[in-house]
Design an enzyme around this catalytic site. Structure first.
Site, short mmCIF file in Angstrom:
data_model
loop_
_atom_site.label_atom_id
_atom_site.label_comp_id
_atom_site.label_asym_id
_atom_site.label_seq_id
_atom_site.Cartn_x
_atom_site.Cartn_y
_atom_site.Cartn_z
NE ARG A 13 -3.81 -2.30 0.35
CZ ARG A 13 -4.76 -2.58 -0.54
NH1 ARG A 13 -4.94 -1.78 -1.58
NH2 ARG A 13 -5.52 -3.66 -0.40
CG HIS B 175 1.57 -9.22 -6.31
ND1 HIS B 175 1.11 -7.95 -6.57
CD2 HIS B 175 0.52 -10.06 -6.55
CE1 HIS B 175 -0.16 -8.02 -6.96
NE2 HIS B 175 -0.54 -9.29 -6.96
CE1 TYR C 29 -2.79 -6.47 -4.37
CE2 TYR C 29 -2.66 -5.85 -2.05
CZ TYR C 29 -2.77 -6.82 -3.03
OH TYR C 29 -2.87 -8.14 -2.67
CG HIS D 287 -3.62 -6.22 -9.44
ND1 HIS D 287 -4.37 -5.97 -8.31
CD2 HIS D 287 -3.18 -7.50 -9.30
CE1 HIS D 287 -4.36 -7.03 -7.51
NE2 HIS D 287 -3.63 -7.97 -8.10
CD GLU E 16 -3.50 -11.01 -9.93
OE1 GLU E 16 -4.37 -11.40 -9.15
OE2 GLU E 16 -2.43 -10.47 -9.56
CG ASP F 128 -6.72 -14.57 -8.64
OD1 ASP F 128 -7.80 -15.10 -8.30
OD2 ASP F 128 -5.95 -14.05 -7.82
CG HIS G 277 -8.75 -11.93 -9.57
ND1 HIS G 277 -7.54 -11.29 -9.72
CD2 HIS G 277 -9.09 -11.77 -8.27
CE1 HIS G 277 -7.18 -10.76 -8.57
NE2 HIS G 277 -8.11 -11.06 -7.66
CG HIS H 23 -2.39 -15.39 -8.06
ND1 HIS H 23 -2.53 -14.03 -8.24
CD2 HIS H 23 -1.07 -15.60 -7.82
CE1 HIS H 23 -1.35 -13.44 -8.12
NE2 HIS H 23 -0.45 -14.38 -7.87
CG ASP I 201 -10.44 -9.31 -6.07
OD1 ASP I 201 -10.16 -10.44 -5.63
OD2 ASP I 201 -9.59 -8.42 -6.25
CG HIS J 177 -8.65 -13.81 -2.97
ND1 HIS J 177 -7.31 -13.92 -3.22
CD2 HIS J 177 -9.16 -13.08 -3.99
CE1 HIS J 177 -7.02 -13.27 -4.35
NE2 HIS J 177 -8.14 -12.76 -4.82
CD GLU K 193 -2.76 -13.73 -4.82
OE1 GLU K 193 -1.90 -12.88 -5.03
OE2 GLU K 193 -3.85 -13.73 -5.43
#
Length: 276
Positions: A37, A67, A70, A107, A142, A176, A179, A210, A223, A225, A255
């Site tokens: 973040r 990764h 975000y 992403h 992704e 994913d 996703h 993923h 989205d 998980h 994840e």
């Protein structure tokens, strides 16, 4: 052989992640390149990185997945946000050269009202600015669930991006399961979904999975998980994913919302469901 792991914290260093992976029965893992973040990345400890490389070779790990944070959005309408995305992509790829031959997943971005085509144009522009002929990392787009103005909710959108990237051989896709389920693709009809992927993108571009259950019904575009077997996809369908002939040899990364003990249980469960 099933190559499976989970997302691990990089806070204790690279070698520590590799040792943790082995302790929970994994032979791959994913980690954030920096605060997910935030923006700052820690200075690389090259001795620690070399220790991880030695451990990976000794235990025959599958490719790792780094990764991106975000906060990265190369499709933003804000030029400062786009510039941050470019700088972060370039810096992360330079750092990944110390772990050559692995994967870097991000992403694709959100067009925030500009429209999908403009968002895709900006993503292509960013990738063409940062990819280099000599890099040893494959950059993965992704598949996304399609919430808000996310780009990558369909295989067609990912194909548009890939088609526009000049150094196309440096690119791939991370699929994913949560996703694509939330985006509307069926895992109950996995053959059809993979055929659609192959038609649009080509299965040779698929470099990682993923593996996640979903709290939402198919096509919800939300989205969220879920642990394996505790969502709308279910254990049986996810077992079909890891056993599908077209997906053999790929790194599968969990994840799911879990602690390390939970990941260890899921990895053991999936290994028990894998047909050699």
């Amino acid at each position: 052989m099933l190559h499976i792991g989970c997302h691990l914290s990089a806070s204790k260093g690279f070698e520590a992640m590799g040792k943790t992976a082995l302790e929970i029965g994994a032979d791959t893992f994913q980690f954030f390149t920096r605060n997910p973040r935030g923006s700052q990345a820690k200075t690389l400890d090259l001795q620690d990185v070399q220790k991880l490389r030695t451990l990976l070779n000794k235990h025959h790990f599958a490719p790792l997945i780094a990764h991106a944070p975000y906060t990265l959005n190369p499709a933003s309408a804000d030029p400062h946000t786009r510039e941050f995305a470019r700088q972060t992509l370039a810096d992360d790829l330079a750092r990944m050269e110390h772990l050559p031959g692995n994967l870097y997943n991000f992403h694709p971005g959100s067009h925030v009202g500009q429209g999908t085509d403009e968002g895709i144009r900006l993503i292509i522009e960013a990738l063409n600015a940062v990819l280099t002929p000599g890099q040893h990392t494959t950059v993965l787009l992704e598949t996304m669930a399609g919430k808000g103005s996310e780009i990558g909710r369909s295989f067609e959108e990912l194909k548009q991006i890939l088609d526009g990237v000049k150094l196309n051989d440096k690119m791939g896709v991370c699929l994913d399961t949560c996703h694509i389920h939330d985006a509307g693709y069926s895992l109950a009809e996995l053959d059809d979904t993979l055929t659609a992927f192959d038609k649009q993108i080509g299965l040779a571009r698929l470099k990682a999975i993923h593996l996640n259950d979903s709290l939402n019904p198919q096509g919800a575009h939300k989205d969220r998980h879920a642990p394996i077997g505790q969502g709308h996809i279910g254990t049986e369908r996810l077992a079909q994913v890891i056993n599908h002939p077209a997906l053999q040899g790929l790194p599968f990364c969990l994840e799911t919302p879990n602690d390390l003990d939970g990941y260890a249980r899921e990895i053991a469960l999936l290994r028990s469901l894998y047909r050699e």
